[in-house]
Write a protein that holds these residues in place. Structure first.
Motif, PDB file in Angstrom:
ATOM      1  N   THR A 110       0.809  -1.145  -0.090  1.00 16.56           N
ATOM      2  CA  THR A 110       0.050  -0.337   0.073  1.00 16.56           C
ATOM      3  C   THR A 110       0.873   1.316  -0.100  1.00 16.56           C
ATOM      4  N   ALA A 111       2.002   1.178   0.623  1.00 12.53           N
ATOM      5  CA  ALA A 111       3.001   2.307   0.303  1.00 12.53           C
ATOM      6  C   ALA A 111       3.105   2.817  -0.999  1.00 12.53           C
ATOM      7  N   ASN A 112       3.499   1.678  -1.913  1.00  9.52           N
ATOM      8  CA  ASN A 112       3.607   1.807  -3.194  1.00  9.52           C
ATOM      9  C   ASN A 112       2.168   2.695  -4.036  1.00  9.52           C
ATOM     10  N   LEU A 113       1.130   1.953  -3.721  1.00  6.30           N
ATOM     11  CA  LEU A 113       0.046   2.449  -4.249  1.00  6.30           C
ATOM     12  C   LEU A 113      -0.570   3.815  -3.698  1.00  6.30           C
ATOM     13  N   ALA A 114      -0.085   4.319  -2.592  1.00  4.08           N
ATOM     14  CA  ALA A 114      -0.064   5.466  -2.011  1.00  4.08           C
ATOM     15  C   ALA A 114       0.637   6.645  -2.632  1.00  4.08           C
ATOM     16  N   THR A 115       1.974   6.186  -2.939  1.00  9.18           N
ATOM     17  CA  THR A 115       2.909   7.185  -3.137  1.00  9.18           C
ATOM     18  C   THR A 115       2.953   7.562  -4.817  1.00  9.18           C
ATOM     19  N   ILE A 116       2.952   6.467  -5.476  1.00  8.01           N
ATOM     20  CA  ILE A 116       3.213   6.809  -7.092  1.00  8.01           C
ATOM     21  C   ILE A 116       1.984   7.482  -7.639  1.00  8.01           C
ATOM     22  N   PRO A 117       0.608   7.320  -7.324  1.00  9.28           N
ATOM     23  CA  PRO A 117      -0.349   8.177  -7.863  1.00  9.28           C
ATOM     24  C   PRO A 117      -0.348   9.379  -7.196  1.00  9.28           C
ATOM     25  N   ALA A 118       0.495   9.787  -6.227  1.00 12.62           N
ATOM     26  CA  ALA A 118       0.468  11.114  -5.379  1.00 12.62           C
ATOM     27  C   ALA A 118       1.376  11.849  -6.167  1.00 12.62           C
ATOM     28  N   LEU A 119       2.320  11.224  -6.768  1.00 15.40           N
ATOM     29  CA  LEU A 119       3.543  12.038  -7.409  1.00 15.40           C
ATOM     30  C   LEU A 119       3.457  12.151  -8.919  1.00 15.40           C
ATOM     31  N   VAL A 120       2.534  11.492  -9.533  1.00 14.65           N
ATOM     32  CA  VAL A 120       2.620  11.498 -11.092  1.00 14.65           C
ATOM     33  C   VAL A 120       1.102  11.054 -11.440  1.00 14.65           C
ATOM     34  N   GLY A 121       0.577  11.729 -12.406  1.00 19.17           N
ATOM     35  CA  GLY A 121      -0.863  11.656 -12.962  1.00 19.17           C
ATOM     36  C   GLY A 121      -0.642  11.422 -14.531  1.00 19.17           C
ATOM     37  N   LYS A 122      -1.760  11.588 -15.123  1.00 17.89           N
ATOM     38  CA  LYS A 122      -2.150  11.213 -16.658  1.00 17.89           C
ATOM     39  C   LYS A 122      -1.209  12.085 -17.585  1.00 17.89           C
ATOM     40  N   GLU A 123      -0.731  13.264 -17.096  1.00 17.52           N
ATOM     41  CA  GLU A 123       0.098  14.042 -18.173  1.00 17.52           C
ATOM     42  C   GLU A 123       1.573  13.491 -17.931  1.00 17.52           C
ATOM     43  N   ASP A 124       1.953  12.528 -17.156  1.00 20.78           N
ATOM     44  CA  ASP A 124       3.242  12.303 -16.548  1.00 20.78           C
ATOM     45  C   ASP A 124       3.800  10.941 -17.134  1.00 20.78           C
TER      46      ASP A 124
END
Ligand SMILES: *Cc1c(COP(=O)(O)O)cnc(C)c1O
Length: 392
Positions: A110-124
């Motif tokens: 869950t640390a990975n599931l929390a962190t990655i979407p908080a740092l990058v999104g659709k335009e990244d």
């Protein structure tokens, strides 16, 4: 026809291809020896690197904490589930790892599931090692960012992908496992850092198998390579060397603060329990007090690997206590594992699709909990099964 017939067909398919997971049940605490399906066997399977899963200091801390603080946090962290123990653990972890701040999660996954979407999104865009862990892959997918895999541990391939793609996206993130769990090799983090710096890209490492193993007293891969202050995000787990369960993200305080606002498993799923948190605090105490367990782990790993090589086994490219015994085809690895179990040694075979075709192996997980006598018993079993099956 029923609505679930297709599921039964899929399960039957797995069984006929030899890909069905048969799950063994452990009837004892974790340690060098286990009771597995009623039989006492030498344990070469667990991620219990330091033997902390049943360490008296940790179990005493968990008991004492439940006596005074109960068991459950009873709410998500952002409502009423942040207890003094959580805050204390996060402070101690930040100090231990030499970072500005840390935040805990229910697990490394869950640390990975929390962190990655908080740092990058659709335009990244995310540049991800081809062999990264499933939880990184899922976190990347959840983010909606473009995922570009670079060749495993290949910094040249990483830079080529960056040059070809970076200009098409708003922001970027480089992600790698620290230690790769199937081969036990270590990411070339200093070189990856140089590339991240050159292109000004956020750098994240998932150090699940390095936490408590690599670096001074188990401080992890960033300490191992002396990259303090240079890696933006370090993910770790408490389910391996720490012997408990839970996850952590450590790094710059602005990133940790952001995860408290935007990390979905932090906001929408309850926190680590009281005994977990107290046991993790006790683990940090132990690691800060002495490097003895970490030293023992490495001493054991070096001894076992050297003796396996002397016997004529191929132990692959491992640089860590993860010791793959390369066997080639999956049926041989499966048979080897069964024969070992008969001989009182519990060691898993791993085949396609977890590892490439033709690279099936037995994976031995060495622990500080093993005595030299345990390792010698294991070596003796490998020797006799290896001879019987014509591997050595
Ligand atoms: C084991 C592992 C995880 C998952 O950790 P849990 O705390 O068990 O969820 C995440 N990433 C990597 C690289 C791992 O090896």
């Amino acid at each position: 026809m029923s609505k679930t017939d297709w599921i039964q067909q899929e399960i039957d398919g797995l069984k006929s291809q030899g890909l069905y997971n048969t799950i063994r049940t452990i009837g004892s605490p974790q340690g060098a020896w286990l009771i597995v399906d009623g039989k006492k066997v030498l344990n070469f399977c667990s991620n219990n690197y330091l033997g902390l899963a049943n360490h008296p200091t940790l179990t005493a801390a968990a008991k004492q904490a439940t006596d005074t603080m109960g068991v459950g946090p009873a709410a998500v962290r952002s409502i009423a589930g942040t207890m003094t123990l959580h805050v204390e653990l996060e402070k101690r972890l930040a100090q231990f790892k030499g970072v500005e701040a840390a935040i805990t999660f229910q697990s490394g996954f869950t640390a990975n599931l929390a962190t990655i979407p908080a740092l990058v999104g659709k335009e990244d865009v995310i540049f991800s090692d081809r062999l990264n862990h499933a939880s990184i892959i899922d976190g990347c997918r959840l983010s909606g960012a473009k995922i570009i895999a670079y060749e495993h541990n290949d910094v040249k391939s990483l830079e080529e992908q960056i040059q070809a793609n970076l200009k098409n996206y708003r922001r970027a993130l480089i992600i790698t496992d620290g230690v790769f769990s199937m081969d036990g090799d270590i990411a070339p983090l200093p070189d990856i850092y140089e590339v991240a710096k050159k292109y000004d890209i956020l750098l994240m490492v998932d150090d699940a198998h390095g936490e408590g193993v690599l670096g001074k007293g188990g401080r992890g891969i960033v300490d191992h390579f002396d990259l303090h202050g240079k890696v933006d995000v370090e993910v770790g787990t408490f389910s391996k060397a720490f012997g408990v369960v839970g996850g952590v993200v450590a790094g710059k305080s602005v990133i940790i603060e952001w995860l408290r606002q935007r990390g979905r498993p932090f906001l929408f799923s309850s926190a680590m329990t009281v005994p977990d948190t107290a046991a993790c605090l006790a683990a940090v105490d132990l690691l800060e007090d002495s490097t003895q367990l970490v030293d023992k782990l490495w001493e054991n790993a070096k001894y076992f690997k050297a003796e396996m090589k002397n016997l004529g086994f191929n132990t692959g490219v491992s640089e860590t206590p993860i010791t793959p015994i390369m066997l080639g085809e999956a049926p041989l690895a499966q048979q080897f594992s069964r024969e070992l179990f008969e001989a009182g040694v519990f060691a898993m075979s791993i085949g396609f699709p977890t590892v490439p075709q033709g690279k099936a192996r037995i994976r031995v997980m060495i622990s500080a909990a093993h005595s030299k006598d345990d390792l010698d018993k294991g070596l003796e079993a490998f020797k006799s099964v290896g001879k019987k099956l014509g591997v050595i």
